[in-house]
Write an enzyme that holds these catalytic residues in place. Sequence first.
Site, PDB file in Angstrom:
ATOM      1  N   GLU A 266      31.844  -5.329  17.752  1.00 31.24           N
ATOM      2  CA  GLU A 266      31.297  -5.204  16.398  1.00 31.24           C
ATOM      3  C   GLU A 266      30.912  -3.743  16.244  1.00 31.24           C
ATOM      4  OE1 GLU A 266      28.523  -4.198  14.141  1.00 31.24           O
ATOM      5  OE2 GLU A 266      27.248  -5.777  14.971  1.00 31.24           O
ATOM      6  N   CYS A 303      23.636  -2.890  11.253  1.00 26.15           N
ATOM      7  CA  CYS A 303      25.070  -2.840  10.979  1.00 26.15           C
ATOM      8  C   CYS A 303      25.401  -3.436   9.618  1.00 26.15           C
ATOM      9  CB  CYS A 303      25.841  -3.553  12.077  1.00 26.15           C
ATOM     10  SG  CYS A 303      25.162  -5.146  12.533  1.00 26.15           S
TER      11      CYS A 303
END
Length: 527
Positions: A266, A303
């Site tokens: 990720e 994020c």
Amino acid sequence: MFITGEMLIGRQAIRGSEEPIRALSPITGKEIDEPVFGSGSVEDVAMACDLAAKAFDPFRQLSLEVRAEFLERIADGIAALGDALIQRAHEESGLPKARLEGERGRTIGQLKLFAEVVRSGQWLSATLDSPLPERKPAPRSDLRMQRIPVGPVAVFGASNFPLAFSVAGGDTAAALAGGCPIVVKAHRAHLGTSEMVGRVVQRVATEMDLPDGVFSMIVGAGNTVGEALVAHPAIKAVGFTGSRAGGTSLMRVAARRPEPIPVYAEMSSINPVFLLPGALAARGDGIARGFVDSLVLGGGQFCTNPGLGIAIDGKALKEFIEGATTELSARPAQTMLTPGIHAAYQQGEGKLAATKGVAPVAYGLEATGPTQACAALFVTDARTFLATPELEDEVFGPASTIVRCKDEQELLDVAEHFVGQLTATIQMDRADVSTAKKLVPILERKAGRILVNGYPTGVEVSHAMVHGGPFPATSDSRVTSVGTTSIERFLRPVCYQDFPEDLLPEALLDDNPLELWRRRDGQVTRS
């Protein structure tokens, strides 16, 4: 708990013999005096991986109940660390204690949730196709399938979540739940925190007499240890949360192996928020407040931080920008996780300010500490955005850009232009349904999670959550790194053809002793 600066390899505590490193406090900008952590060597990595390989078959063959108990006892052990864990994590990350207490709760909660997942056995996907010996023109064999763990997994701790995406975080919970031993590369931004949690996992594994090597934690000052971990032949998958550069580097290492393995990375996302006209006209002030709240949450170090807003130009957008400017201008600067992250933020924010066609409209209050970030809001137009690839680069921190579009078609053009994202958000009202219907199919191709009238920060750990998306948000858009289906990254299917009863796994026995929901001859049943 006393922190020694040692690595945890199987049941041993070993001091690394390579470059010594100290934890750093971003609050003061100074090193934390004690202890000194010894970096591991390639040989230390090999020891941990070899132990994990030997532990794999014994660990995966343990009962589901034992595996679930392992996760629950880790969760209880983390809770028992109490204030000492929160204090150390605060010193090493600069994150507020209240935020860390919430993160600890999430870490404990996801471990216990995965214990429930293990007990349910649904992740096994037990499937039975009965033999058809009389079928013409060819008979069918007795076919049974279940998913098994892939093997030892390498887990990389993330800088921005010292608990929930670290030593006993989501990747670890999913891998252990699936039956995979793990080797964790502790993040150097929270070494003491990592050791405290790692010792809990090690202690529980020892107390339960689990196979030596079911858990190890390595420390490393540079890239050598991480690359050696991914390259080791015993490792069969990788869980990573971090920068695009870091993730793609590990992907290259994994691809060069004689046996390439998946890296579930990720990486980066700017998480566009589409501000549709009806919504801005009806509740622009509230949306502006929520947008800024989301932008500055945790110093912008998520994020899922909303790095871009897209809207059709007009009076409502002008008022939104004015409202966001008022909100952001009063927000204090916040301590970032590391000096390196702070420096990267300053560079990225400065690059935005210097980009032709991009105008700064608001800054937060000035920094008062060595690694504090001042929030920033910029405005540009769609033509500039579409012609300037750098505006799609993630700026990790509390900076965002509003893109003005001349009409609906230009807004849709901007949506089509995006690369893969973790999230995409639509702020809409009833008057915006027509535009939203055109937007949703585009966003389905671009993002792993689509929100309506919300804000992207805040990722629920649940059965339906997807924290993933097309590249470069992640390395594999088919999976999620948060939620119960994240276990699927560390499993693979095996078919058992014409097996005698005494060789079959429990999940595939005719009398179904585990009482699982199974698919038998196409029908979901508990028989």
